[in-house]
Design a protein around this motif. Structure first.
Motif, PDB file in Angstrom:
ATOM      1  N   ARG A 175      24.755  67.883  59.069  1.00  0.00           N
ATOM      2  CA  ARG A 175      25.431  68.196  57.826  1.00  0.00           C
ATOM      3  C   ARG A 175      24.382  68.355  56.743  1.00  0.00           C
ATOM      4  O   ARG A 175      23.213  68.062  56.923  1.00  0.00           O
ATOM      5  N   TYR A 205      24.420  56.149  58.602  1.00  0.00           N
ATOM      6  CA  TYR A 205      25.145  57.389  58.327  1.00  0.00           C
ATOM      7  C   TYR A 205      24.274  58.475  57.703  1.00  0.00           C
ATOM      8  O   TYR A 205      24.795  59.458  57.179  1.00  0.00           O
ATOM      9  N   MET A 227      33.089  55.742  54.011  1.00  0.00           N
ATOM     10  CA  MET A 227      33.106  56.580  55.209  1.00  0.00           C
ATOM     11  C   MET A 227      34.540  56.860  55.674  1.00  0.00           C
ATOM     12  O   MET A 227      34.847  57.952  56.157  1.00  0.00           O
ATOM     13  N   LYS A 228      35.428  55.881  55.506  1.00  0.00           N
ATOM     14  CA  LYS A 228      36.832  56.105  55.870  1.00  0.00           C
ATOM     15  C   LYS A 228      37.456  57.188  54.995  1.00  0.00           C
ATOM     16  O   LYS A 228      38.258  58.000  55.462  1.00  0.00           O
ATOM     17  N   GLN A 241      35.870  60.559  56.279  1.00  0.00           N
ATOM     18  CA  GLN A 241      36.195  60.972  57.643  1.00  0.00           C
ATOM     19  C   GLN A 241      37.691  60.983  57.935  1.00  0.00           C
ATOM     20  O   GLN A 241      38.169  61.787  58.726  1.00  0.00           O
ATOM     21  N   GLU A 242      38.439  60.063  57.299  1.00  0.00           N
ATOM     22  CA  GLU A 242      39.866  59.934  57.609  1.00  0.00           C
ATOM     23  C   GLU A 242      40.756  60.184  56.392  1.00  0.00           C
ATOM     24  O   GLU A 242      41.980  60.098  56.496  1.00  0.00           O
TER      25      GLU A 242
END
Length: 354
Positions: free
Chosen positions: A58, A89, A326-327, A330-331
């Motif tokens: 990325r 990460y 990160m959640k 990503q989510e």
């Protein structure tokens, strides 16, 4: 302009380059050395580059971090946790210190807005209104650290301060204490809340999660109520965070002759300042009076006597803030997480002799 190096950071902090390297990689370093290193990093504008642990393809990106005081051992531990988790990460971490100023906090937000941020981990002073004024903060992951549910669009990660106040008070009541003095932290504002009446007036405010003092006080009052001990405003006040603040607070409490048999202090540093004054007055700890601190810093173990204290894992708070960011990325998950605390019993508390 010459690029800032690890050697520059080491020279300003008065530590070795190896110590700087350990700090940057989340290694074990003494609190004072870590605090000096982070202060030098912030002063020099050194960009922290994390090592790649995952093969994720990325664009180059950053996590921005704003804390009130990078030189504080508490916040330096939080930053260590952030760095350790960000390492996994592939993010570079840019740390800014607001130095206890709302004006500087806004300045930090503006400076970070010019970077390709993917996330911001933010420990605000008393308002997050500035976030809504800058477009980039409407597009990235935001985690509010250390404050409880102050804005629904953002994730929050914080300690359970109500439970902390409850556990400390409940333990003292089980030791037979009836006159328990609660010494809460002055909220970190440019115009601090210094009176307990002013603090209590905020109980119905929608943003009361800003006020650590208020949440701890709620736990204190709940524990007293369960033991049918009346809440007494004379046994509550607010205090700063230093050893000297603790020394002066103890002087004020003893001068009032309130017949106190236990004190819950703002933090471990304040508690040790109180110990110093009380010993000078011939008051024995814990035989005559019990004291509980907060944070479970190293000073709590080496004080005389060793302090009973509330253990708050600042390092883990930093890690969990990164995981929450990160959640979101990503989510697309916004969450509110309360981290648990524990009571560590040492020798500054003892049962009342009847």
């Amino acid at each position: 302009m010459r690029k800032v190096t690890v050697q520059d950071v080491a020279a300003l902090a008065g530590v070795s380059p190896a110590t700087v390297s350990r700090v940057l990689n989340g290694g074990s370093v003494k609190e004072d050395l870590a605090s000096r290193t982070y202060a030098a990093i912030e002063t020099l504008g050194y960009e922290i580059k994390t090592k790649k642990k995952h093969n994720i393809s990325r664009e180059h990106a950053f996590i921005g971090v704003i804390v009130p005081d990078i030189s504080s051992p508490f916040y330096s531990e939080i930053v260590s946790g952030i760095l350790k988790e960000a390492l996994l990460y592939q993010y570079e971490v840019i740390i800014k210190s607001s130095e206890g100023s709302q004006y500087k906090e806004k300045e930090c937000l503006e400076q970070l807005s010019h970077l390709p941020l993917h996330a911001l981990i933010y420990y605000p002073m008393a308002t997050i209104d500035y976030l809504y004024e800058i477009d980039i903060y409407k597009q990235i992951a935001i985690v509010i650290g250390g404050r409880e549910n102050i804005s629904t669009p953002f994730s929050h990660v914080y300690f359970n301060n109500e439970k902390a106040g409850y556990l400390a008070t409940k333990y003292l009541t089980k030791l037979g204490k009836k006159r328990i003095y609660y010494l809460g932290p002055i909220h970190e504002l440019e115009k601090p809340i210094t009176s307990i009446q002013e603090l209590l007036s905020l109980e119905e405010e929608p943003n009361k999660g800003f006020y650590v003092s208020l949440k701890r006080l709620e736990g204190y009052k709940k524990a007293l109520s369960e033991e049918n001990i009346p809440f007494d405003l004379e046994l509550v006040s607010l205090c700063g965070y230093t050893w000297q603040d603790g020394y002066e607070a103890a002087r004020a409490i003893i001068t009032k002759m309130l017949d106190v048999d236990a004190i819950i202090a703002v933090n471990d540093m304040v508690a040790t300042g109180m110990l110093k004054f009380l010993k000078e007055q011939g008051i024995r700890i814990p035989e005559d009076l019990s004291i509980i601190g907060y944070d479970n810093r190293s000073i709590a173990e080496i004080s005389e006597p060793p302090l009973t204290t509330i253990d708050q894992n600042a390092y883990e708070l930093g890690r969990e803030c990164v995981l929450s960011a990160m959640k979101q990325l990503q989510e697309h998950k916004i969450e509110s997480r309360s981290l648990d605390i524990n009571l560590v019993i040492r020798h500054s508390t003892a049962a009342t002799n009847l």
